[in-house]
Enzyme design. Structure first.
Site, PDB file in Angstrom:
ATOM      1  N   VAL A 104      17.649  10.294   4.251  1.00 45.98           N
ATOM      2  CA  VAL A 104      17.914  11.512   3.485  1.00 45.98           C
ATOM      3  C   VAL A 104      18.035  11.207   1.990  1.00 45.98           C
ATOM      4  O   VAL A 104      18.316  12.103   1.194  1.00 45.98           O
ATOM      5  CB  VAL A 104      19.210  12.215   3.984  1.00 45.98           C
ATOM      6  CG1 VAL A 104      19.097  12.571   5.457  1.00 45.98           C
ATOM      7  CG2 VAL A 104      20.446  11.353   3.724  1.00 45.98           C
ATOM      8  N   ASP A 105      17.806   9.929   1.597  1.00 46.38           N
ATOM      9  CA  ASP A 105      18.087   9.524   0.217  1.00 46.38           C
ATOM     10  C   ASP A 105      17.010   9.931  -0.787  1.00 46.38           C
ATOM     11  O   ASP A 105      17.223   9.850  -1.991  1.00 46.38           O
ATOM     12  CB  ASP A 105      18.341   8.001   0.148  1.00 46.38           C
ATOM     13  CG  ASP A 105      17.204   7.175   0.743  1.00 46.38           C
ATOM     14  OD1 ASP A 105      16.026   7.555   0.584  1.00 46.38           O
ATOM     15  OD2 ASP A 105      17.493   6.132   1.369  1.00 46.38           O
ATOM     16  N   HIS A 120      15.231  14.162   8.846  1.00 42.94           N
ATOM     17  CA  HIS A 120      16.665  14.484   8.818  1.00 42.94           C
ATOM     18  C   HIS A 120      17.098  15.171   7.523  1.00 42.94           C
ATOM     19  O   HIS A 120      18.285  15.229   7.231  1.00 42.94           O
ATOM     20  CB  HIS A 120      17.506  13.225   9.089  1.00 42.94           C
ATOM     21  CG  HIS A 120      17.288  12.676  10.478  1.00 42.94           C
ATOM     22  ND1 HIS A 120      17.572  11.366  10.825  1.00 42.94           N
ATOM     23  CD2 HIS A 120      16.817  13.268  11.608  1.00 42.94           C
ATOM     24  CE1 HIS A 120      17.280  11.185  12.112  1.00 42.94           C
ATOM     25  NE2 HIS A 120      16.813  12.317  12.602  1.00 42.94           N
ATOM     26  N   GLY A 192      12.929  -0.728   9.724  1.00 41.75           N
ATOM     27  CA  GLY A 192      14.305  -0.521   9.268  1.00 41.75           C
ATOM     28  C   GLY A 192      15.077   0.524  10.039  1.00 41.75           C
ATOM     29  O   GLY A 192      15.961   1.172   9.480  1.00 41.75           O
ATOM     30  N   THR A 193      14.744   0.700  11.305  1.00 36.08           N
ATOM     31  CA  THR A 193      15.517   1.657  12.112  1.00 36.08           C
ATOM     32  C   THR A 193      16.045   0.968  13.362  1.00 36.08           C
ATOM     33  O   THR A 193      15.359   0.141  13.956  1.00 36.08           O
ATOM     34  CB  THR A 193      14.675   2.897  12.498  1.00 36.08           C
ATOM     35  OG1 THR A 193      15.479   3.747  13.347  1.00 36.08           O
ATOM     36  CG2 THR A 193      13.375   2.555  13.201  1.00 36.08           C
ATOM     37  N   SER A 194      17.275   1.351  13.752  1.00 37.47           N
ATOM     38  CA  SER A 194      17.851   0.786  14.977  1.00 37.47           C
ATOM     39  C   SER A 194      17.234   1.456  16.204  1.00 37.47           C
ATOM     40  O   SER A 194      17.468   1.018  17.330  1.00 37.47           O
ATOM     41  CB  SER A 194      19.372   0.941  14.975  1.00 37.47           C
ATOM     42  OG  SER A 194      19.711   2.301  14.798  1.00 37.47           O
ATOM     43  N   PRO A 219      14.907  -7.190  10.585  1.00 36.65           N
ATOM     44  CA  PRO A 219      15.440  -8.553  10.730  1.00 36.65           C
ATOM     45  C   PRO A 219      16.199  -8.746  12.040  1.00 36.65           C
ATOM     46  O   PRO A 219      16.418  -9.877  12.474  1.00 36.65           O
ATOM     47  CB  PRO A 219      16.380  -8.726   9.542  1.00 36.65           C
ATOM     48  CG  PRO A 219      16.329  -7.481   8.746  1.00 36.65           C
ATOM     49  CD  PRO A 219      15.492  -6.459   9.463  1.00 36.65           C
TER      50      PRO A 219
END
Ligand code: BJW
Ligand code: ZN
Length: 247
Positions: A104-105, A120, A192-194, A219
């Site tokens: 959302v940034d 989102h 970069g998402t869980s 990572p």
């Protein structure tokens, strides 16, 4: 350090693909200084971040939730897009290449990404808490040092809320339709998402079922790691520029 051969394989898949979709999560903004939701980063004054992102939390304690959002807004305002955002913005200019984000940034937007699908919402937009109907679409409001009592709907004067999607709330149906369509592609990269929040995490399955070559860049191991064709265990801001140089 991801092996060169792995990145060459990904680059060659990308070069022969007609449609490429990248779905990003909080980890893509981590190098810009934006905290992630889960893990050590996901705590704010003893509150779990994901527990504040609910309609119930806003109903019970609007000031605390607004304070958390204003803290995040001031933090994000001081952040810059990183090399992952910059590469993805360039890739979005290619015909058939698309970026879907859970973030959302607005850092993808600031980097200049075209036709971005923001699943989102945006922390820089507000909407009417009571869905008064006077303002059907969210409006932009980038003010930070404003007491919550002054963040009101210009139509009904009732409380305004961040125009983001909280747990238990439906995503915008048009965004979900576009993201589903974009997931039916040749190469799908989740970065970069869980991969625990739905329906976003489900787009990896949509892609796989449509025959896409699926890739994860993270990572850490996630729920998606065993399901993708290629899991690259490294930071997004390192991998996207390295792959970009091979294209
Ligand atoms: C790096 C890195 C680096 C670190 N490089 N990587 C099906 C099954 C089960 C449950 C459900 C289901 N369908 C729906 C649900 C319920 C729920 C859900 O998914 N719950 C699960 C958690 C169990 N979903 C919903 O409620 C959704 N609504 C919905 O489905 O509506 C229909 C419905 C209505 C009523 C009832 C049921 C269904 C809405 C979900 C909205 C999520 N909202 C949030 C907050 C947004 C606003 C805000 O920001 O304030 O979205 S929660 C939060 O999680 C935020 C994120 O976008 C989202 C995903 O997080 P993300 O991006 O994956 O971040 P992290 O922190 O989890 O992970 C970061 C990763 O980065 C880590 O893996 C790191 O290792 C990695 N990393 N540095 C690359 N440099
Ligand atoms: Zn209103």
């Amino acid at each position: 350090m991801a092996a060169d051969a792995t990145l060459r394989e990904l680059a060659s898949r990308l070069l022969s693909a007609r449609r490429v979709t990248v779905m990003t999560g909080a980890g893509v903004s981590a190098a810009s200084g934006v905290p992630t939701f889960r893990g050590a980063d996901g705590l704010w004054r003893n509150h779990r971040a994901t527990e504040l992102a609910t309609p119930g939390a806003f109903a019970a304690n609007r000031d605390v939730v607004w304070e958390w959002y204003q803290w995040r807004r001031s933090l994000i305002a001081a952040c810059m897009p990183n090399p992952a955002h910059e590469v993805l913005a360039r890739w979005s200019q290619r015909a058939g290449w698309c970026v879907i984000t859970q973030n959302v940034d607005d850092l993808h937007r600031r980097a200049g990404t075209r036709d971005l699908i923001r699943l989102h919402g945006s922390i820089w937009e507000l909407s009417c808490w009571s869905h008064c109907g006077g303002r059907r679409d969210p409006w932009r409001d980038e003010r930070i040092a404003i007491p919550p009592a002054e963040l009101i709907c210009p139509s009904c004067g009732g409380p305004a809320r961040p125009a983001v999607v909280w747990f238990g709330e439906s995503l915008n149906a048009g965004d979900v339709a576009r993201a589903t369509e974009a997931s039916r592609c040749d190469v799908f990269i989740a970065a970069g998402t869980s991969a625990v929040v739905y329906p976003a995490a489900g787009f990896i399955d949509v892609a796989r079922r449509a025959g896409a070559f699926t890739v994860e860049i993270n990572p850490e191991q996630t729920d998606a790691s065993s399901a993708v064709d290629l899991a690259i265990r490294a930071p997004a801001e390192e991998i996207f520029p390295r792959v970009d140089r091979l294209l």
